[in-house]
Scaffold this active site. Structure first.
Site, PDB file in Angstrom:
ATOM      1  N   TYR A  89     -23.355  14.515 -16.554  1.00 33.03           N
ATOM      2  CA  TYR A  89     -23.173  14.184 -18.080  1.00 33.03           C
ATOM      3  C   TYR A  89     -22.764  15.367 -18.544  1.00 33.03           C
ATOM      4  O   TYR A  89     -23.007  16.962 -18.304  1.00 33.03           O
ATOM      5  CB  TYR A  89     -24.032  13.181 -18.195  1.00 33.03           C
ATOM      6  N   LYS A 162     -19.077   8.865 -16.825  1.00 29.38           N
ATOM      7  CA  LYS A 162     -19.627   7.877 -18.501  1.00 29.38           C
ATOM      8  C   LYS A 162     -19.801   6.855 -17.187  1.00 29.38           C
ATOM      9  O   LYS A 162     -20.965   5.952 -17.762  1.00 29.38           O
ATOM     10  CB  LYS A 162     -18.228   7.585 -19.570  1.00 29.38           C
TER      11      LYS A 162
HETATM   12  O1  LIG Z   1     -19.406  12.692 -24.156  1.00 26.96           O
HETATM   13  C1  LIG Z   1     -20.229  12.995 -24.841  1.00 26.96           C
HETATM   14  O2  LIG Z   1     -21.005  13.620 -24.461  1.00 26.96           O
HETATM   15  C2  LIG Z   1     -20.549  11.852 -26.059  1.00 26.96           C
HETATM   16  C3  LIG Z   1     -18.937  11.986 -26.968  1.00 26.96           C
HETATM   17  O3  LIG Z   1     -18.575  10.585 -26.393  1.00 26.96           O
HETATM   18  C4  LIG Z   1     -18.192  12.779 -27.125  1.00 26.96           C
HETATM   19  O4  LIG Z   1     -17.759  12.501 -27.272  1.00 26.96           O
HETATM   20  O5  LIG Z   1     -18.729  13.874 -27.255  1.00 26.96           O
HETATM   21 MN   LIG Z   2     -16.424  10.568 -25.892  1.00 20.65          MN
END
Ligand SMILES: O=C(O)C[C@H](O)C(=O)O
Ligand SMILES: [Mn+2]
Ligand SMILES: NC(=O)c1ccc[n+]([C@@H]2O[C@H](COP(=O)([O-])OP(=O)(O)OC[C@H]3O[C@@H](n4cnc5c(N)ncnc54)[C@H](O)[C@@H]3O)[C@@H](O)[C@H]2O)c1
Length: 539
Positions: A89, A162
Site C-alpha cells: 500500500y 485498497k
Molecule cells: O491512500 C492513502 O494512503 C490514504 C489516502 O486515501 C490518500 O489519498 O492519501
Molecule cells: Mn485516497
C-alpha cells in the site's frame, strides 16, 4: 480444467494440493512432487521476499503471489501486516501507479470501464465478477491519486491496493470484491505523450457526459450486485463530495478521502487530547489544504464538537481553513461548497489582507491543532511549528499528505523542533523518534486504519446505508484503544494491531446499525455477525 485451476488464484493451492486433490483435479505431473503445507509456503515465500532489495521489487514479488494464489498471499500478508503495509500500500503504491503502464504484466482482476464504450458497462462488470457475489467495490476515476494527481487508467492500482488492505486487515472475502477504474481520459500530459500508456488517450471528459457515465456505473453496479458496499477513492476535488452527496441517501456508499480520513483524524485528535488531558472545546483548528480530505476532516471534527454539546455556530468558530489563497474568507467567490461553511469573516481580524499564507495564519490564530492535506512538502516549517508551539503546551500536528515525498513535515522534525512536546501523527508510516531520551511512537493517521473495519461492519450488518452515527461510532471505538500510560505514547493504536482494532471498529459499526434499525435482515449479536462474516486465509 487442470490448468484453469492452477491459473485461478481463488482456487489454486500450488504445491499444497494433496495427492488426492492432484488426482481428482487432473494435476498429476503439473506440480513438483513434494506437498507443502500453507505454513511452509508462507515461510518460503517470506524468506524470498526478504531477499528483494527495494520496496518496489518486494511489491512486484508479492503481486506475483497475489496473481497466483490468494490464500497464500493473504496468509502471508496477515502474518506481516505492519511489514507489508508500506510495500503493498502507501507509499510504494505511488511508485507502482507512476510506473503502471511500464510495469504492467497482469490486470489483477480489476475492471476497466471506458467512457468511450459505455455500451460495454454491464458486460464488463459481469465478466469481471465471473458469477461471484460482489459485496465490495473500490472505484476510482484516478483524478486525484493520493497527492500525486491525475493518473488515468494507471490509477487502477489504488483500487487494487485498497482492497488488499480490506482483506488483510479485516478479513473481507477476496472473492467478493472488485477493483474498478473509470477511465474518463486523463489530463496528465506525460501519460498522453507516453507510447506505453494503456489508458484512453484523450483529455478528461467532464460535465454531463462524465456525470452520466458515473451514474451509469453506480446504477449498473447496484443492480448487478444488490448487497454492494461502494467505496469511492481518489476522485478529484470537483467530484468527490458531489458524488457522495448524490448517492449517499440512495445506496450504501462511502468516500474514503472524505469520511475515512475524517474518522482516523478525529480518532487521532481524541487520542491526543487523552494524552494532553485537554478538552476539544479549548482547541483552535487550522487546516492547511482545504480540499477533499481537508474539508472532510474538518466536517468530522466539527460534528464532534456538536455531538459534545456545542451549537453548530459555536463549533465552527474553532476552525480556520487555509488553501492556496491563504485563510478562506466568506467573500471569496472561488470557495468550494465544502469550504464555505468554514470560511471566516474579514471583520474578525485586524489585518485580514495579510493572512495569505500559513505562517501569517498561525501567527494570528495560535492554533492548537494543525492538519496538513495540502500536497505541499515541507510546508510545516521550523518557524511555523515553533510559533505554534510557543502558544500551546502540546501542539497537535498532523502532516497527512501522501506519499512520503509530499508530507508537510517529518515526525522527527516536528518532535525535535518542539522538544518532544508535539503530539504527532503522519499519513505514511514513521519510525520511532527519540528526543531528550524519550522515545516517541508515531501514530499513522491514514484512512487504512479505519476503512477496513468500517467496511467489515457495513458488510456484516448488510446495512442499508452508512450514516454519520455509524461513522462516529467507528472513530470513537478507535480512540478508546490508545494506551496513554507511557511517555511517548502514540495518539493512535499501532498498525501491528490493525486486525484487532479493525474487528473492534466493525463490531461498533454493526451495533450502531442494529440500534438504528439499518440492517437489511434482523441481527441481534454484533460480535457474532462480525466473526461469521470474516474470511480466513486457509485451504
Ligand atoms: O491512500 C492513502 O494512503 C490514504 C489516502 O486515501 C490518500 O489519498 O492519501
Ligand atoms: Mn485516497
Ligand atoms: N492520511 C490520509 O489518510 C489521507 C487521506 C486522504 C488524503 N490524504 C492526502 O491529502 C492530500 C490532499 O488530498 P485531497 O484528496 O484532499 O486532494 P485535493 O486536491 O482535494 O486537496 C488538496 C488541497 O490542497 C490545496 N493546495 C494546493 N497547493 C496548496 C498550497 N500551496 N497551499 C495551500 N493549499 C494548497 C488545493 O487547492 C486543494 O484544495 C494528498 O496528499 C493525499 O495523499 C491523506
Amino acid at each position: 480444467m487442470s490448468l484453469s485451476i492452477l491459473n485461478n488464484p481463488f482456487k489454486n493451492k500450488g504445491t499444497a494440493f494433496t495427492p488426492d486433490e492432484r488426482h481428482e483435479l487432473g494435476l498429476e505431473g503439473l506440480l513438483p512432487p513434494h506437498v507443502q503445507s500453507l505454513d511452509e509456503q508462507v515461510a518460503q515465500t517470506f524468506a524470498q521476499y526478504q531477499t528483494k532489495p527495494t520496496n518496489l521489487d518486494k511489491r512486484q514479488f508479492l503481486m506475483a503471489i497475489f496473481d497466483e494464489n490468494r490464500v497464500l498471499f493473504y496468509k502471508l500478508f496477515s502474518e506481516h501486516v505492519a511489514d507489508f503495509m508500506p510495500v503493498v500500500y502507501d507509499p510504494t503504491i505511488a511508485d507502482t501507479i507512476e510506473n503502471y503502464s511500464k510495469l504492467f504484466v497482469d490486470p489483477q482482476d480489476a475492471t476497466f470501464l471506458s467512457i468511450d464504450r459505455p455500451e460495454d458497462m454491464t458486460t464488463a462488470l459481469k465478466n469481471a465478477a465471473d458469477g461471484r457475489n460482489i459485496r465490495l467495490i473500490v472505484v476510482t476515476d484516478a483524478e486525484g491519486i493520493l497527492g500525486i494527481g491525475d493518473w488515468g487508467t494507471d490509477g487502477v492500482d489504488i483500487a487494487v491496493g485498497k482492497l488488499m488492505v480490506y482483506t488483510a486487515a479485516a478479513g473481507i472475502d477476496p472473492a467478493q470484491v472488485l477493483p474498478v477504474v473509470l477511465d474518463v481520459g486523463t489530463n496528465n500530459q506525460h501519460l498522453l505523450d507516453s507510447p506505453l500508456y494503456l489508458g484512453n488517450r484523450h483529455k478528461r471528459v467532464t460535465g454531463e457526459r462524465y456525470d452520466q457515465f458515473v451514474d451509469q456505473f453506480v446504477t449498473t453496479a447496484e443492480e448487478l450486485f444488490p448487497d454492494l458496499y461502494l467505496h469511492f477513492e481518489d476522485f478529484g476535488r470537483d467530484h468527490a463530495a458531489a458524488l457522495l452527496n448524490r448517492y449517499q441517501d440512495r445506496y450504501t456508499v462511502f468516500n474514503d478521502d472524505i469520511q475515512g480520513t475524517g474518522i482516523i483524524t478525529l480518532a487521532a485528535v481524541l487520542g491526543a487530547l487523552k494524552i494532553s488531558k485537554q478538552s476539544l472545546a479549548d482547541q483552535r483548528y487550522v487546516c492547511f489544504g482545504a480540499g477533499t480530505a481537508g474539508a472532510g476532516i474538518a466536517k468530522r471534527v466539527c460534528d464532534e464538537y456538536v455531538q459534545q454539546g456545542m451549537s453548530v455556530a459555536e463549533a465552527k468558530a474553532h476552525f480556520y481553513m487555509v488553501d492556496k489563497q491563504g485563510l478562506l474568507f466568506d467573500d471569496d467567490p472561488t470557495l468550494t461548497p465544502e469550504q464555505k461553511p468554514f470560511a471566516r469573516s474579514r471583520d474578525e481580524f485586524d489585518q485580514p489582507e495579510k493572512l495569505t499564507n500559513l505562517a501569517a495564519v498561525v501567527a494570528a490564530v495560535h492554533p492548537t491543532i494543525l492538519v496538513g492535506t495540502s500536497t505541499q512538502p515541507g510546508t510545516f516549517t521550523e518557524a511555523i511549528v515553533k510559533d505554534m508551539a510557543a502558544h500551546t503546551d502540546r501542539p497537535i500536528i498532523m502532516p497527512l499528505s501522501n506519499p512520503t515525498k509530499l508530507a508537510e513535515a517529518t515526525a522527527e522534525d516536528l518532535l525535535t523542533w518542539t522538544n518532544g512536546r508535539a503530539l504527532v501523527a503522519t499519513g505514511i508510516p514513521a519510525q520511532d523518534v527519540t528526543v531528550n531520551g524519550v522515545t516517541y511512537q508515531i501514530g499513522q493517521a491514514n484512512n487504512a486504519l479505519v476503512y477496513p473495519g468500517l467496511g467489515l461492519g457495513v458488510i456484516a450488518a448488510n446495512a442499508t446505508t452508512l450514516n454519520d452515527d455509524m461513522i462516529s461510532a467507528a472513530a470513537h471505538s478507535l480512540g478508546g484503544l490508545v494506551d496513554t500510560s507511557k511517555p511517548g505514547a502514540a495518539i493512535l493504536p499501532p498498525v501491528t494491531q490493525l486486525s484487532q482494532f479493525s474487528n473492534t471498529i466493525a463490531e461498533a459499526v454493526v451495533q450502531r446499525a442494529i440500534d438504528q434499525g439499518l440492517t437489511k435482515t434482523p441481527i441481534t449479536d454484533a460480535k457474532k455477525t462480525v466473526a461469521y462474516t470474516k474470511w480466513v486465509p486457509k485451504y
